[in-house]
Design an enzyme around this catalytic site. Sequence first.
Site, PDB file in Angstrom:
ATOM      1  N   HIS A   1      -8.036   5.409  -7.832  1.00  0.00           N
ATOM      2  CA  HIS A   1      -7.953   6.554  -8.731  1.00  0.00           C
ATOM      3  C   HIS A   1      -8.261   7.861  -8.000  1.00  0.00           C
ATOM      4  CE1 HIS A   1      -8.433   3.187 -11.509  1.00  0.00           C
ATOM      5  NE2 HIS A   1      -7.856   3.949 -12.405  1.00  0.00           N
TER       6      HIS A   1
ATOM      7  N   CYS B   1       0.844  -1.195   0.000  1.00  0.00           N
ATOM      8  CA  CYS B   1       0.000   0.000   0.000  1.00  0.00           C
ATOM      9  C   CYS B   1       0.877   1.243   0.000  1.00  0.00           C
ATOM     10  CB  CYS B   1      -0.917   0.001   1.233  1.00  0.00           C
ATOM     11  SG  CYS B   1      -1.975   1.460   1.347  1.00  0.00           S
TER      12      CYS B   1
END
Length: 122
Positions: free
Chosen positions: A57, A38
Amino acid sequence: MKRTPIKRKTPLKAKAPMKKASRPKMTPIRKSAKGQECQVRVPGVCNGDSSTTVLAHLNGGGMGAKASDHEAAFSCSACHEWLDGGFARTGYNRDIRDLWHLQAVIRTQRILIEQGLMEVAA
């Protein structure tokens, strides 16, 4: 009183079936998110589980549209949920969320360049 069914002079026209919503196209960049670390890393939120990593996004793609895959960050499921609106529950505001997301996009872009999935024109 017995009711008789209504009879039509012309039969009903058959309508075309509704189209099913299509799944997002799995681009090489989206596929590359699988198993990645991550990059959003929200303190107290990030689960650090690379098996849940997806491409998160940036906002602003427009109604019914997403930003480009080049404008996205590798994000674990917990951080992705936080980016999608969970930030308000943790006491952060949109500016902090956007800053952390943009920093994650930059880190992700570096990884994509190293993997050869993104190029920088000179």
